[in-house]
Design a protein around this motif. Structure first.
Motif, PDB file in Angstrom:
ATOM      1  N   GLU A   1      43.587  33.726  40.891  1.00  0.00           N
ATOM      2  CA  GLU A   1      42.481  34.051  39.982  1.00  0.00           C
ATOM      3  C   GLU A   1      42.018  35.495  40.190  1.00  0.00           C
ATOM      4  O   GLU A   1      41.719  36.196  39.220  1.00  0.00           O
ATOM      5  CB  GLU A   1      41.319  33.085  40.191  1.00  0.00           C
ATOM      6  CG  GLU A   1      41.582  31.694  39.673  1.00  0.00           C
ATOM      7  CD  GLU A   1      40.490  30.698  40.024  1.00  0.00           C
ATOM      8  OE1 GLU A   1      40.381  29.692  39.304  1.00  0.00           O
ATOM      9  OE2 GLU A   1      39.753  30.914  41.009  1.00  0.00           O
ATOM     10  N   GLU A   2      41.966  35.925  41.446  1.00  0.00           N
ATOM     11  CA  GLU A   2      41.557  37.305  41.723  1.00  0.00           C
ATOM     12  C   GLU A   2      42.575  38.304  41.168  1.00  0.00           C
ATOM     13  O   GLU A   2      42.201  39.321  40.591  1.00  0.00           O
ATOM     14  CB  GLU A   2      41.377  37.526  43.227  1.00  0.00           C
ATOM     15  CG  GLU A   2      40.886  38.938  43.544  1.00  0.00           C
ATOM     16  CD  GLU A   2      40.597  39.116  45.016  1.00  0.00           C
ATOM     17  OE1 GLU A   2      41.544  39.448  45.771  1.00  0.00           O
ATOM     18  OE2 GLU A   2      39.426  38.929  45.403  1.00  0.00           O
TER      19      GLU A   2
ATOM     20  N   TRP B   1      42.028  38.571  37.494  1.00  0.00           N
ATOM     21  CA  TRP B   1      40.801  39.333  37.248  1.00  0.00           C
ATOM     22  C   TRP B   1      41.059  40.838  37.399  1.00  0.00           C
ATOM     23  O   TRP B   1      40.679  41.631  36.540  1.00  0.00           O
ATOM     24  CB  TRP B   1      39.725  38.852  38.212  1.00  0.00           C
ATOM     25  CG  TRP B   1      38.475  39.669  38.262  1.00  0.00           C
ATOM     26  CD1 TRP B   1      37.782  40.210  37.207  1.00  0.00           C
ATOM     27  CD2 TRP B   1      37.737  40.040  39.428  1.00  0.00           C
ATOM     28  NE1 TRP B   1      36.672  40.892  37.660  1.00  0.00           N
ATOM     29  CE2 TRP B   1      36.621  40.794  39.024  1.00  0.00           C
ATOM     30  CE3 TRP B   1      37.922  39.786  40.782  1.00  0.00           C
ATOM     31  CZ2 TRP B   1      35.701  41.309  39.922  1.00  0.00           C
ATOM     32  CZ3 TRP B   1      36.991  40.289  41.682  1.00  0.00           C
ATOM     33  CH2 TRP B   1      35.898  41.047  41.246  1.00  0.00           C
TER      34      TRP B   1
ATOM     35  N   GLU C   1      40.676  43.650  34.508  1.00  0.00           N
ATOM     36  CA  GLU C   1      39.794  44.819  34.615  1.00  0.00           C
ATOM     37  C   GLU C   1      40.582  46.120  34.546  1.00  0.00           C
ATOM     38  O   GLU C   1      40.126  47.079  33.925  1.00  0.00           O
ATOM     39  CB  GLU C   1      38.979  44.744  35.908  1.00  0.00           C
ATOM     40  CG  GLU C   1      37.923  43.650  35.911  1.00  0.00           C
ATOM     41  CD  GLU C   1      36.843  43.805  34.857  1.00  0.00           C
ATOM     42  OE1 GLU C   1      36.649  44.911  34.308  1.00  0.00           O
ATOM     43  OE2 GLU C   1      36.162  42.798  34.568  1.00  0.00           O
TER      44      GLU C   1
END
Length: 164
Positions: free
Chosen positions: A151-152, A155, A159
């Motif tokens: 998930e990181e 993300w 970004e």
């Protein structure tokens, strides 16, 4: 006592249940290898004004993905099952698609890797469900960390791809 079968790791978990968990883990492991190689491919071939940032980001992410592969394979073995043994085995089990294009633009690279990481999260959730059903607390607990890492990565890729 009779000689145990080779690779017959002792476990108190139900063999049928651990087979289900191992199948889910091996599928996730195949996807990790596919995602690792795709991430390295994009790391090697990224270009453009954000080259350095993307090059370093993708290298960091590839290292993290590769780092989890051993933990997944060892978890399969700890439950008394067999894990992946070859590139062919990976290819038969992976659900993520390869990208063999000669050129992929940086924005498309980031978007594709983001989606693949989110698909890997889905795969880890399948592992979690199978582990919970099998009362395999160790797998259930460790898969949460792998999910958080994927998930990181998604993300960060999101970004990094935003404009302005």
């Amino acid at each position: 006592m009779a000689n145990p079968k080779p690779l017959a790791t002792p476990t108190d978990l139900n063999r049928n249940d651990t087979k289900t968990v191992a199948d889910a883990l091996n599928s996730a492991l195949a996807d990790c290898y596919a995602l690792y190689l795709k991430t390295k491919n994009f790391h090697w071939h990224v270009s453009g004004p954000h080259f350095r940032d993307y090059h370093l980001l993708l290298d960091d992410q590839a290292a993290q993905i590769l780092g989890v592969t051993d933990a997944i394979a060892e978890r399969v073995r700890k439950t008394g099952n067999l894990t992946l043994r070859s590139i062919g085995d990976i290819a038969r089990r992976q659900t993520l698609t390869d990208n063999d294009a000669e050129f992929v633009g940086p924005a498309d690279m980031l978007a594709e890797l983001r989606e693949d990481n989110l698909k890997l999260v889905e795969s880890f959730r399948t592992v979690k469900d199978a582990a919970d059903a099998a009362k395999d607390n160790a797998t259930s607990g460790i898969v949460d960390e792998w999910t958080d890492q994927a998930e990181e990565r998604a993300w960060f890729l999101f970004e990094a791809s935003r404009k302005g």
